[in-house]
Scaffold this active site. Sequence first.
Site, PDB file in Angstrom:
ATOM      1  CE  LYS A  87       1.397 -22.096  -4.350  1.00  0.00           C
ATOM      2  NZ  LYS A  87       1.400 -21.030  -5.572  1.00  0.00           N
TER       3      LYS A  87
ATOM      4  N   GLY B 298      -3.918  -6.823   1.953  1.00  0.00           N
ATOM      5  CA  GLY B 298      -2.590  -7.633   2.105  1.00  0.00           C
ATOM      6  C   GLY B 298      -1.355  -6.859   1.821  1.00  0.00           C
TER       7      GLY B 298
ATOM      8  N   GLY C  40       1.762  -6.660   2.146  1.00  0.00           N
ATOM      9  CA  GLY C  40       2.889  -7.787   2.637  1.00  0.00           C
ATOM     10  C   GLY C  40       3.681  -7.916   1.581  1.00  0.00           C
ATOM     11  CG  ASN C  41       6.690 -11.295   1.424  1.00  0.00           C
ATOM     12  OD1 ASN C  41       7.701 -10.586   1.656  1.00  0.00           O
ATOM     13  ND2 ASN C  41       6.766 -12.599   1.645  1.00  0.00           N
TER      14      ASN C  41
ATOM     15  N   GLY D 244       1.835  -7.197  -1.814  1.00  0.00           N
ATOM     16  CA  GLY D 244       1.186  -5.879  -2.091  1.00  0.00           C
ATOM     17  C   GLY D 244       2.026  -4.693  -1.835  1.00  0.00           C
TER      18      GLY D 244
END
Length: 398
Positions: free
Chosen positions: A96, A208, A210-211, A213
């Site tokens: 990561k 969330g 967003g991208n 959710g």
Amino acid sequence: MLQTAHESIKNAGKRMGLTQKEIDYLIQTDKEHEFEIELSSGKKFNAFRVQHNNKRGPYKGGIRFHPEVNKDEVRALATLMSFKTAALGLPLGGAKGGVAVNPRDLNDEELEELSRMFVRSLHEHIGPDKDVPAPDVNTDGRIIDWMVDEYEHLSGDTTKASFTGKSIDGGGSAGREAATGRGGVIVLRELLKYLGKSNEKITYAIQGFGNVGSFFGLIAEKDHINWTMKSATDSSGGVASEELSPAEINSYKKTGAKLSDYIKGSKITNDDFISSDVDVLILAALGDAITEDNADKVKAKIILELANGPVNEKAYKILTDRGVIVVPDILANAGGVTVSYFEWLQNRAGEHWSEEKVNKMLDEYMTKACKDIFTVADKESVSLKEAAFEVAIARILE
Ligand code: GLU
């Protein structure tokens, strides 16, 4: 988050009868790259890439741009990636990256410079057979395309297989953007089947939108008419109602508007969200959304960890003791890295697969992973999280 990841490994390892040496091996990270990025404007940021384990294949995992990024968090997330790729049976390892930056404070030129400089500091350690980064929180295809371009200049590699999550024009895969949300829908579908609740009406709430959710909501709305969304939040706040349409909220959000200004339903805070009166909580925002401080407020019977590490170890214990089923992140959000794997395969073979093919393969991989994990959970009478780590650990040690 690091403690939660380590506890998960230790608990599963102990139950499997592993030696301390084996547990230490699973916890330790291979390499940790830490550097500072200074933009031409003089702004400076701390940056990291932690490579956790590559015994099953090249290191794999996203890069996030977020003000709270720190070394321990990147370590935790890198560790989770190794167990995620193993839980899915992908021939990849775990890594990561992150930069401690609020991308909203940068203009487009600065964002591009930051993305390119990240690669300049790291290019010797990444590549199609070494380490294949991807998007994560606040990073997307546009940012990855800059990184690929920089990597091509520095290395001469033109396969595009050095990164995944690229734009379609930049060599990305159909279906990659929606993959994490789609994978979550598949996992919830399989879980309901396993619980004998496939035909029941269920209600859910998304933290969330967003991208990740938003795609969960859009795909759920299309594929599952008996699933109803009752509340949704973004970083501005949220809304609740007897029934909300993900498609309507998505179109509304696409205009750049905030959920806190949404005209339908009633306004809710994040605390209200946690105590939503729904069957399933979809946690698609950030880590540590549910801790020992708010776990008691949860009314839902199922929690899907669509973000990385949204339920901490203490909260997890409180919830599972109460009979709440927590679907672990290394299964629930693995759709993204699974389609990343397909993207990497396509780039290496010089192919471009249809969205239909990608979605069908994603369904097969996710369904198989669910079955593997549910089988262990049943056989050993352990939680899904313990089962997922057992499956992953067995594959890594193999
Ligand atoms: N950032 C995503 C994750 O946490 C995707 C990683 C990838 O595609 O390599 O799983």
